[in-house]
Write an enzyme that holds these catalytic residues in place. Structure first.
Site, short mmCIF file in Angstrom:
data_model
loop_
_atom_site.label_atom_id
_atom_site.label_comp_id
_atom_site.label_asym_id
_atom_site.label_seq_id
_atom_site.Cartn_x
_atom_site.Cartn_y
_atom_site.Cartn_z
N ARG A 149 -17.46 31.47 -31.27
CA ARG A 149 -18.45 30.03 -30.82
C ARG A 149 -20.05 30.24 -30.58
NH1 ARG A 149 -16.34 30.62 -24.72
NH2 ARG A 149 -15.60 32.66 -25.20
N GLU A 158 -32.62 6.36 -25.58
CA GLU A 158 -32.62 6.00 -27.57
C GLU A 158 -31.91 5.60 -28.11
OE1 GLU A 158 -36.27 5.38 -28.92
OE2 GLU A 158 -36.87 6.01 -26.76
#
Lengths: 675, 675
Positions: A336, A427
């Site tokens: 991970r 944004e």
């Protein structure tokens, strides 16, 4: 014998540093230029020892205290910038080292740039210099209570009055209140306000930008007709130092000269003068987004550094001899964390790459050449969406990999995530951006089809070459050579091409396939990312062999884990053929990922050291450079305000009465039992 | 005309309610029994009007204020429980309605239950009644600074001293400090402490439980030899009302009677008496986990309710006539929100199901029959991991679906997530649990193989029947009948069976396949979930036709989106065959998902109304029942402490000097220019 002995932690970290073959200093140069590192070091030295910039008290602050601390940071930054003669670039580096949005961040990243890029020469002269020196503090007022993504439907109006040559800024409805505007509530003296420009004859020519003074420069009181306030705390305690605010305007008059008029203009009589190109203002958006990509990489770099350091010294379970096992050595942990680390590197490199594209587009634009604009805009949309979403997921993965202690505020990863998470919606909401990417891709496909695939596709549409008639699909088997970067790149390109084609068909047929738009946008962007990362691998050739090998593997890991995440779409188009249908067709790919991870594991600490974070900058008990995590956690806990008294304030009022009521009830019950 | 008119919001919500064909009241009965609803209503009525339980100020509180408010909530709850004669069950309902962990939640969920279930008759008599009435307040002290998952390696010791017939509780190392213990820092008077039991001759017989008084019941001062403190704030501002604490013990003496001794015992001479079955104490863990499954469902239910309500009244873009489009009508929105809603229903039903399994296991245990214990334990591990992870993902999806406003604290989904997110790491780290599930699955497979697949597999291993020799794999084509629930169920079972088999092979061959353990654990658990949901669909038969149809579709949507998320593994074993390799083999499945979503869309509000949340309970500006979201956001913002003054406190100290310095700099620059 205790495995999690604090001396053992320091030893484990030291051993890990000694085990790595690659030099952090060499790898650091791939991430930032030499000069950039020097600037950061110079500024960091000044700030890290200044008590105003002590980060360690942050977790204890209420929202109002956070805001107050933010103001103190602002003032000190301004003082230092004068004292040390910092450039604008230096100042922005200082802001980024604080790693907390301050009430005037939007001044630096939106208000000032928009004046410089969209103001006329007179406006730049009048406002630009005052803004550069913080003689005024500005904000950028676009979003409203009722409208975000659909800018065209903003409700605030700017009505031109030819008689007085003024605009009247007005909030005609409840939902037209400006909302979410950083710095607007309590700090800003000025705003760039986006409003529908209404010309004589009630002619609406759409949203334009106006400079509006909000507060008296003497008393800081709001000017007449302007109501200002804070919109309240944010989720996850994020952005707590910023006064995101609301504003309503009641027929507020501003002079004609207050409309930003580098492009569009209004004549004294009220005639509209069109801008030369409708989308010139897109440049700023692309610039901001290229910054967001790099930023997302650095944000993830922090999470990866903290988590990899902690998991290197944390020992738990699986004993070998008397010592428990370092958590980082569990496959479920390193498979991970190393891909998250690889993403951090890849996103930083991609952001630099996009900045380069932005600059070449800008210089073409300056020559009146808009040919790269639409293309660069579409890429920036796709990258912004993919990189912010993926960096947030990976960041949370790094936090959860730390188990229980990852939930401590002192781990710091939670705060970083809380600050970064709105990037998925601001944004451009990532799901809205998907639509833009898909539209651009379908347009490119049509162009190519019309041109009979003769025209060479632009860099971001290169994958579409695969749809040219007669191109044969490759026959990848599940045991392909996964160590060759061109294999995942070609597969990701094929996936993008086939998905765009499938989407074009589904548009024609009218079939609605859940999630298809998102899959297409993701595929197109990942294909682009993969080709650029393949290029980046080429560019590593100039590095010394050990560092080259490590970074090669890291970027290959990025490509393979991108492919792994995309497997369902790869299979959906039968792009990988199993050797036998009874066996896991993904096993060879995943064995390769395992192999690369194991090879990178001894280099993990060096790869995080290359990010160059100081303990002051990271401010994480679990990510301390020397590995002495338990001591750091302990020391921070002693500062907790609740620990300043042994018997807590609410004892007499609340706890004691509860115990007394209970004692009485128990006694009463006993008495009843005796009867 | 403004689309996001506030009257329009109310109208949109009213219309949505009228459009649905299914009755929320009928669907509510599937989620909770009639009596449970009555209890909740009764208690909610008392609490929602009590000013102590006002939730609206929470986002403004500092951590210390949160804790203080938590104490106030505790006292009022205790008062009400006496005043209204609440049962223990009523009290727990009241706790859940508050939806914030209070300093004594662990008293109710861990301390008291562990005394009742693991205490001897004398201990139950002595402590049980005092604990039930809060004459003492307890905590459950297991985790240490250096050890979490590996309970066997806890370092705190309890050494038996035969001479005085006492235990000496001691923290021998720095890392042996108890850490993270809810309620320990400032609130609890007693703790159940987990410590290594050391018998004469330094014989360590492993971790056992001891009742230790921490503080004086008169002064609340810590008793001698005990150091207590708070470990500091948690990430995301979560659990802010709880005083998670640390404790160290310096040779603290407690009587022999303080060891919880329903199972294991120590004789006065210091002889150890073994418990009858090593894993008897697992029962409690399974019980807690079944509660966590249901809880995760209800947590997600809140996010789904808030987001679906907000997206129903939010209008943005895509105009039809003068009105903008309701956000919920975008495929990219409803194909995210409806699957989240389906998960909420499915998890609530699965939690009830697991409680049932738990009770049948318990009654067998009471007869000394441990046959179901290992099985139920493995299922509970798998479900806990899958359901907490997936509900967190889905919850964040519901938040992001709300765009910008989702990041407001007033949306409330962020707070819910922040409170829920540690469930991925506590009560067994989800990644550690994977290992348990896999080991149990491999064991079941070996048993079956040895028995020649003759013995009927237990419910949770039913999928393994598919590996019996001679069982032929089904040939599902990409255009299978996706409206038939048995199709996704069988595919998920096949996937689980083949992955377990593949894992068994990889264990033999020694090949390490990255992520395989997680995939196996997920597959095994999802196969179990799918079969239970298929059963739940059968049980809907008794409902009126409209509600049956709606819930049928909702649970089918759960199955199909589970399958969709599992596609890469489905393809990895070639379980679905494409019609043509050039076409998207997942399109028919995803068209079915689209179709079902569109059919459910008019029922979305009714499905969320069926959760029965009051506005007080939800405390969300975006999730208000009447849809008047903008007014609600506005009203909440006015309460923000920063808004109580027009010119903010730090103005004179910070903002004014910045502006003045700037003004001087601008003037100096002008002066220089004049020279």
């Amino acid at each position: 014998m205790a495995a999690n002995n604090i001396n053992q932690c320091v030893r484990d970290m030291k051993d890990a540093r000694e085990r790595s073959t690659a030099a952090p200093g060499v790898m650091a140069q791939v991430l930032r230029g030499k000069e950039e590192w020097q600037t950061r070091r110079k500024i960091s030295e000044v700030m890290s020892t200044d008590p105003v910039f002590d980060k360690s008290k942050r977790p204890f602050l209420s929202r109002s205290e956070s805001y107050h601390t933010g103001l103190a940071n602002m003032k000190r930054l301004v003082e230092l910038s004068y004292a040390h003669g910092w450039s604008e670039g230096d100042f922005n580096v200082a802001l980024s080292l604080i790693d907390e949005w301050l009430p005037f961040n939007l001044h630096a990243t939106a208000f000032h740039p928009v004046i410089m890029s969209q103001g006329s020469l007179e406006q730049v002269a009048e406002y630009g210099s005052r803004s550069a020196h913080h003689a005024i503090i500005g904000c950028y007022a676009q979003t409203e209570l009722g409208h975000g993504s659909n800018v065209n439907k903003l409700e605030t109006t700017a009505t031109y009055l030819p008689n007085s040559q003024e605009f009247e800024i007005h909030s005609p409805t409840f939902t037209s209140a400006k909302w979410w505007i950083g710095g607007l509530a309590k700090t800003a003296t000025h705003a760039v306000v986006q409003a529908q420009l209404i010309l004589p004859g009630e002619k609406n020519v759409g949203p334009h930008l106006f400079i509006v003074q909000l507060r008296s420069l003497e008393t800081h009181e709001p000017l007449q007709g302007i109501s200002l306030g804070d919109i309240g705390p944010k989720a996850f305690n994020g952005f707590s130092a910023v006064d995101n605010g609301f504003a309503t305007f009641d027929h507020v008059r501003i002079p004609r000269s207050a409309m930003l008029s580098k492009f569009a203009q209004v004549t004294p009589e009220g005639k509209y003068v069109q801008p030369p190109h409708a989308k010139l203002s897109f440049g700023g958006m692309i610039y901001i987004r290229s910054g967001m990509i790099t930023q997302a990489g650095w944000v993830l770099a922090k999470g990866a550094t903290i988590s990899i350091r902690y998991c290197t010294v944390r020992r738990q379970g699986g004993e070998d001899g008397t010592m428990e096992r370092q958590v980082i050595t569990y496959p479920s942990v390193y498979t991970r964390l190393l891909p998250a680390l690889a993403k951090a590197y890849a996103f930083i490199l991609l952001g630099r790459d996009l900045s380069g594209l932005f600059h070449s587009m800008s210089s073409r634009l300056a020559r009146g050449d808009t040919s790269l604009l639409a293309e660069t805009h579409a890429i920036s949309s796709g990258l912004k969406a993919v990189v912010t979403t993926q960096s947030l997921d990976a960041l949370e993965t790094t936090r959860r990999s730390m188990g229980g202690h990852g939930y401590s505020a002192f781990a710091e990863v939670g705060r970083i995530w809380a600050k970064h998470v709105p990037s998925a919606t601001f944004e451009g909401d990532n799901y809205v951006l998907d639509g833009q990417v898909v539209r651009a891709a379908l347009k490119s496909l049509r162009h190519l089809q019309l041109a009979g695939f003769a025209a060479p596709p632009l860099p971001s549409s290169r994958y579409l070459r695969l749809l040219a008639p007669g191109t044969s699909r490759p026959a990848f088997r599940s045991d392909a050579n996964w160590e060759d970067p061109s294999v995942p790149v070609l597969l990701l390109e094929w996936k993008a091409a086939l998905l765009v084609e499938a989407h074009a068909r589904s548009v024609q047929s009218g079939n609605i396939v859940a999630g298809l738009e998102h899959r297409v946008a993701l595929a197109v962007t990942e294909a682009f990312m993969a080709t650029r990362i393949e290029d980046s691998i080429q560019k590593l050739a100039s590095l010394p062999p050990r560092e080259r090998k490590v970074l090669n593997e890291l970027l290959l890991l990025f490509l393979l884990t991108s492919l792994e995440a995309a497997l369902s779409d790869i299979f959906a188009f039968s792009l990988i053929q199993p050797l036998h249908t009874a066996e896991d067709a993904t096993a060879p790919l995943r064995e390769a990922i395992s192999r690369i991870c194991r090879s990178l594991l001894p280099e993990a600490i060096a790869l995080t050291d290359a990010f160059g974070f100081s303990d002051w900058e990271l401010d994480s008990s679990l990510g301390v450079y020397d590995g002495n995590v338990y001591q750091a956690l302990w020391d921070r806990a002693q500062e907790e305000p609740l620990n300043q008294r042994q018997v807590v304030e609410g004892y007499a009022e609340f706890i004691k009465p509860i115990l007394k009521m209970g004692e009485q009830a128990v006694r009463a019950k006993k008495d009843r039992a005796k009867l």
